[in-house]
Scaffold this motif. Sequence first.
Motif, PDB file in Angstrom:
ATOM      1  N   ALA A 116       3.320   5.596  -5.206  1.00 26.90           N
ATOM      2  CA  ALA A 116       3.866   6.933  -4.976  1.00 26.90           C
ATOM      3  C   ALA A 116       4.191   7.072  -3.491  1.00 26.90           C
ATOM      4  O   ALA A 116       3.336   7.449  -2.695  1.00 26.90           O
ATOM      5  N   TRP A 117       5.417   6.743  -3.108  1.00 23.50           N
ATOM      6  CA  TRP A 117       5.824   6.862  -1.708  1.00 23.50           C
ATOM      7  C   TRP A 117       6.159   8.317  -1.391  1.00 23.50           C
ATOM      8  O   TRP A 117       6.855   8.977  -2.149  1.00 23.50           O
ATOM      9  N   ARG A 154       3.486   1.875 -10.330  1.00 17.97           N
ATOM     10  CA  ARG A 154       4.395   2.035  -9.199  1.00 17.97           C
ATOM     11  C   ARG A 154       3.697   2.823  -8.092  1.00 17.97           C
ATOM     12  O   ARG A 154       2.973   3.783  -8.372  1.00 17.97           O
ATOM     13  N   GLU A 195       8.375  10.359  -6.178  1.00 17.54           N
ATOM     14  CA  GLU A 195       8.584   9.093  -6.867  1.00 17.54           C
ATOM     15  C   GLU A 195       8.223   9.163  -8.349  1.00 17.54           C
ATOM     16  O   GLU A 195       8.655   8.332  -9.144  1.00 17.54           O
ATOM     17  N   GLY A 207      14.167  11.352  -0.564  1.00 18.15           N
ATOM     18  CA  GLY A 207      12.717  11.433  -0.544  1.00 18.15           C
ATOM     19  C   GLY A 207      12.173  12.430   0.450  1.00 18.15           C
ATOM     20  O   GLY A 207      10.963  12.624   0.561  1.00 18.15           O
ATOM     21  N   LYS A 209       8.494   6.635   4.946  1.00 15.50           N
ATOM     22  CA  LYS A 209       7.727   6.867   3.737  1.00 15.50           C
ATOM     23  C   LYS A 209       6.377   6.160   3.832  1.00 15.50           C
ATOM     24  O   LYS A 209       6.289   5.049   4.342  1.00 15.50           O
TER      25      LYS A 209
END
Length: 514
Positions: free
Chosen positions: A283-284, A281, A443, A174, A293
Amino acid sequence: MPKIGQAALTAKAALAITVSLNVFLSAPAGAEPAFGHRTDLSAKDRARIEAVLQPATDFSKPEKYERMQGGAGTSRKRINQDSFSHPTQNLSFEEEQEFKVGNGLFKKLWVSSPSSTQASDGLGPLYNARSCQGCHLKDGRGRPPEPGERAVSMFLRLSIKPQTEEQKALLESGKAPVIPHPVYGGQLQSFAVPGLAGEGEMKITYEEVPVELADGSVVSLRKPTYSIDNPGYGPLGEDTLISPRVAPPMIGLGLLEQVHEGDILANADPEDTDGDGISGRPAWVYDADNDTKVLGRFGWKGANPTVRAQAAGAFSGDVGISTPDKTNPYGDCTEAQEACYAQPNGVQPRFGDTEAPDPVLDLVTFYSENLAVPARRNVDDPQVLRGKELFYAAGCTSCHTPKYVTRRDAPTKAHQFQLIWPYTDMLLHDMGEGLADDRPFGEANGREWKTPPLWGIGLTKTVNDHTYFLHDGRARNLLEAVLWHGGEAETAKQAVVAMEQSDREALIKFLESL
């Protein structure tokens, strides 16, 4: 609630709204406080919020304060082309002065280096616009270029699939949302300073796709295909991933930033455990300063966690101006573009270490956080109320969450404890193959988009003189935008397809009232 005139709200009127709102946020006796995740609230506050955020069930009349969709800061000024450019109406006098200075910097035209106007040079060397206002014209919505035009308020994001194990590890961790193109960087920049070639020109071709509705009428959707003409630095390669973006409206951003993270995460259901077909979901995004994050809220795929991060990214990527948060004065130039790095930059040591040193970014951020949401129109119109009922019945509120109450501990007093109506859950959703860009970002996979807020959508024609919607402006009106929905929104779209014409018209009338 006291009646307020059409002029800008006075501080006294804004206070009256806040007091009235506090009275309105009252729970029935014996109600159990919810919103336990809200560490900024007392138990009493939680119960009051639970009461006010109950979904609408009576569609015979508007909900209380529904017209004031931006809370006490809602603008009730006359509707015209400046409707997205007014300050939040409950700012203090000193804050409004700060807003006006930020507005000047938002409109500021940057020039190439070297220049006699040394406080304004540093443009590019590659860029998409010379000012923030260049993309966000009148603080509103961008659009695709018309035939023969060069794109300004729309651009192409670029990246490639990971080529090495190191790049794969970066994506998996990430720490990088994408792998930028090794030559062209993270976005296509069509413009360049004198003596330097632009990166190329966006080309769009459209195919008309008919959609038959249940009543036998046919709506034609235009399906875009994107390519790049006249690449200035060699072929991009077949593995290049392209994603179009239009500039989104600027209103209400500071309020969205102050929606409690827990209220957003409470709507997330990545495994669809409730079986309703909606799998929002979060969005990190990676925060390098804290090696963690954080929740992404802004951008079409939730790329940025704060308005400041969004502004710094736009300064760097769109205008090529460095700030304390993005310090490279060459913007999105890559090492492969040697001619770009050979250009002079606009850093003036006596002003600071960047082309836009403090307090420029602070002021532009404050301006961006405090553009007022316009008041709704026609909230008590029977057709609008019918459209609202249909919006709920079709399941649109599963993603377009109508309302929130912002944090009590928001750093700007004007944003504290405000009842707002943005119609977004700020989560990522699979929107189906029709809207897929096939370009993962952080993500978000290639079919996912963050639910955009709907407030102000009905004023797009008034402010920006067009009605192009969705992330790339392919929809020419609101009905086309609805009919492009798929994936998790397929059921809601089919409900609209099945409607009688009068009901579809009522639904659109409701959207136009926002």
